[in-house]
Motif scaffolding. Structure first.
Motif, PDB file in Angstrom:
ATOM      1  N   ASN A 118       0.799  -1.222   0.164  1.00 19.40           N
ATOM      2  CA  ASN A 118       0.163   0.008   0.057  1.00 19.40           C
ATOM      3  C   ASN A 118       0.792   1.231  -0.184  1.00 19.40           C
ATOM      4  O   ASN A 118       2.040   1.130   0.355  1.00 19.40           O
ATOM      5  CB  ASN A 118      -0.896   0.139   1.005  1.00 19.40           C
ATOM      6  CG  ASN A 118      -0.474   0.390   2.524  1.00 19.40           C
ATOM      7  OD1 ASN A 118      -0.032   1.737   2.516  1.00 19.40           O
ATOM      8  ND2 ASN A 118      -0.104  -0.245   3.557  1.00 19.40           N
ATOM      9  N   GLU A 119       0.426   2.305  -0.501  1.00 17.16           N
ATOM     10  CA  GLU A 119       1.374   3.329  -0.714  1.00 17.16           C
ATOM     11  C   GLU A 119       0.830   4.666   0.020  1.00 17.16           C
ATOM     12  O   GLU A 119       0.538   5.896  -0.412  1.00 17.16           O
ATOM     13  CB  GLU A 119       1.625   3.745  -2.218  1.00 17.16           C
ATOM     14  CG  GLU A 119       2.158   2.489  -2.669  1.00 17.16           C
ATOM     15  CD  GLU A 119       2.655   2.723  -4.111  1.00 17.16           C
ATOM     16  OE1 GLU A 119       3.758   1.949  -4.661  1.00 17.16           O
ATOM     17  OE2 GLU A 119       2.398   3.942  -4.760  1.00 17.16           O
ATOM     18  N   ARG A 142      -5.462  -6.521  -0.738  1.00 17.85           N
ATOM     19  CA  ARG A 142      -5.452  -7.255   0.670  1.00 17.85           C
ATOM     20  C   ARG A 142      -4.868  -6.262   1.674  1.00 17.85           C
ATOM     21  O   ARG A 142      -5.109  -6.588   2.962  1.00 17.85           O
ATOM     22  CB  ARG A 142      -4.403  -8.385   0.453  1.00 17.85           C
ATOM     23  CG  ARG A 142      -4.748  -9.612  -0.296  1.00 17.85           C
ATOM     24  CD  ARG A 142      -3.823 -10.571  -0.742  1.00 17.85           C
ATOM     25  NE  ARG A 142      -2.556 -10.052  -1.541  1.00 17.85           N
ATOM     26  CZ  ARG A 142      -1.519 -10.733  -1.849  1.00 17.85           C
ATOM     27  NH1 ARG A 142      -1.691 -11.939  -1.554  1.00 17.85           N
ATOM     28  NH2 ARG A 142      -0.752 -10.011  -2.583  1.00 17.85           N
ATOM     29  N   SER A 143      -4.221  -5.133   1.016  1.00 17.99           N
ATOM     30  CA  SER A 143      -4.077  -4.172   2.110  1.00 17.99           C
ATOM     31  C   SER A 143      -5.388  -3.587   2.847  1.00 17.99           C
ATOM     32  O   SER A 143      -5.236  -2.773   4.131  1.00 17.99           O
ATOM     33  CB  SER A 143      -3.202  -3.067   1.752  1.00 17.99           C
ATOM     34  OG  SER A 143      -4.010  -2.221   0.474  1.00 17.99           O
ATOM     35  N   HIS A 144      -6.476  -3.617   2.465  1.00 22.06           N
ATOM     36  CA  HIS A 144      -7.522  -2.872   2.821  1.00 22.06           C
ATOM     37  C   HIS A 144      -8.013  -3.592   4.059  1.00 22.06           C
ATOM     38  O   HIS A 144      -8.335  -3.008   5.216  1.00 22.06           O
ATOM     39  CB  HIS A 144      -8.773  -3.032   1.915  1.00 22.06           C
ATOM     40  CG  HIS A 144      -8.368  -2.271   0.652  1.00 22.06           C
ATOM     41  ND1 HIS A 144      -9.473  -2.067  -0.331  1.00 22.06           N
ATOM     42  CD2 HIS A 144      -7.397  -1.665   0.397  1.00 22.06           C
ATOM     43  CE1 HIS A 144      -8.989  -1.345  -1.148  1.00 22.06           C
ATOM     44  NE2 HIS A 144      -7.649  -1.059  -0.928  1.00 22.06           N
ATOM     45  N   GLU A 145      -7.856  -5.015   4.170  1.00 21.27           N
ATOM     46  CA  GLU A 145      -8.134  -5.787   5.540  1.00 21.27           C
ATOM     47  C   GLU A 145      -7.282  -5.478   6.363  1.00 21.27           C
ATOM     48  O   GLU A 145      -7.654  -5.045   7.567  1.00 21.27           O
ATOM     49  CB  GLU A 145      -8.432  -7.291   5.240  1.00 21.27           C
ATOM     50  CG  GLU A 145      -8.574  -8.004   6.596  1.00 21.27           C
ATOM     51  CD  GLU A 145      -8.960  -9.572   6.214  1.00 21.27           C
ATOM     52  OE1 GLU A 145      -8.865 -10.224   7.094  1.00 21.27           O
ATOM     53  OE2 GLU A 145      -8.327  -9.975   5.001  1.00 21.27           O
ATOM     54  N   GLU A 146      -5.978  -5.236   6.056  1.00 18.98           N
ATOM     55  CA  GLU A 146      -4.849  -5.002   7.046  1.00 18.98           C
ATOM     56  C   GLU A 146      -5.072  -3.645   7.695  1.00 18.98           C
ATOM     57  O   GLU A 146      -5.097  -3.491   8.948  1.00 18.98           O
ATOM     58  CB  GLU A 146      -3.648  -5.060   6.327  1.00 18.98           C
ATOM     59  CG  GLU A 146      -2.428  -4.651   7.148  1.00 18.98           C
ATOM     60  CD  GLU A 146      -1.055  -4.826   6.626  1.00 18.98           C
ATOM     61  OE1 GLU A 146       0.242  -5.079   7.182  1.00 18.98           O
ATOM     62  OE2 GLU A 146      -1.140  -4.728   5.199  1.00 18.98           O
ATOM     63  N   ALA A 147      -5.382  -2.561   6.867  1.00 15.11           N
ATOM     64  CA  ALA A 147      -5.669  -1.356   7.513  1.00 15.11           C
ATOM     65  C   ALA A 147      -6.934  -1.250   8.443  1.00 15.11           C
ATOM     66  O   ALA A 147      -7.054  -0.521   9.406  1.00 15.11           O
ATOM     67  CB  ALA A 147      -5.911  -0.240   6.122  1.00 15.11           C
TER      68      ALA A 147
END
Length: 271
Positions: A118-119, A142-147
């Motif tokens: 993600n940037e 997949r970065s959305h779930e992490e965030a």
């Protein structure tokens, strides 16, 4: 009446700014870059923020990282928690550790380097309780779930479809907790429908204003700092009670960046 709220920003002086590779359609290494002009334009942006009463910290630029000026990409900081970017392109990977170290050294102890690409605020924009999250060119879905797990805020995934608007912050800006401006053609049909549902009173930018990066802007709830030549968008903002503040960042646009790209918001006190 719109109400301004003072902000805390992090910026990076473009001491080493140049276009020596191409990772988006705006970048053409064959075109000359005036680094001194880029520095002057950046200094003016910083002075505008200070004049509006905002706090501006700076991170030291690192030789060999010409895009480090685009501080928004370095991390996302909400409620004092910092999720440090993991860049897609090899040319920018070293920026992540540089921003991590600055945040750690300046009191942000609750921080993590992202596991998925993600940037930072290039693709994460906070709008009220929603964290709007771009995907399609840079950030991994997949970065959305992490965030969401890290920040404990609902994440709304939005798919970008035009490579000229490769980050969410090139196609959408948050004006206040309930109001955004965006360029509908930059989004997939489903994502555009989501934006219409969530923000029925949004400002819709024209193709002309989007093309000069008019949506790569920073708002404090009243004052909206944006490229000066986004004239139609400035008129729309005035009609909605906002105060547009035009700046010239034309040299930085050669790398596909403008106001918001240069501006990382530090939300919440460091712990």
């Amino acid at each position: 009446m719109r109400t301004a709220r003072t902000r805390h920003y992090l910026m990076c002086r473009p001491t080493y700014f140049d276009v020596v590779y191409s990772i988006n359609p705006w970048m053409d290494p064959s075109k000359p870059v005036d680094t001194r002009l880029a520095i002057s334009q950046w200094e003016n942006l910083r002075e505008v923020y200070l004049g509006l009463g905002h706090t501006v910290d700076t991170i030291d630029p690192v030789p060999g990282l010409p895009d480090m000026v685009f501080a928004a990409n370095g991390a996302t900081v909400i409620d004092g928690r910092a999720l440090v970017a993991r860049f897609r392109d090899a040319q920018r990977v070293a920026e992540g550790p540089a921003y991590h170290d600055w945040l750690r050294d300046n009191g942000f102890t609750d921080l993590r380097t992202a596991g998925a690409v993600n940037e930072g605020e290039g693709d994460y924009l906070l709008a009220g309780d929603w964290l709007l999250a771009g995907q399609g060119f840079r950030s991994d879905p997949r970065s959305h779930e992490e965030a969401q797990e890290f920040f404990g805020r609902p994440v709304v995934g939005l798919t970008l479809v035009d490579p000229h608007y490769y980050h969410l912050d090139t196609a959408l800006t948050v004006l206040d907790e309930r109001t955004i401006a965006y360029y509908p053609a930059a989004f997939s049909p489903g994502s555009a429908a989501v934006l219409r549902r969530l923000f029925p009173d949004a400002v819709l930018a024209t193709a002309e204003d989007a093309a000069v990066f008019g949506l790569n802007a920073a708002s404090d709830g009243r004052n909206v700092v944006l490229p000066d030549n986004a004239t139609g968008l400035k008129d729309q903002l005035r009609a909605r009670g906002f105060h547009p503040v035009g700046v010239d960042l034309s040299e930085l646009l050669k790398a596909g960046g403008s106001v918001k790209c240069c501006t990382l918001e530090l939300r919440g006190a460091a712990t």
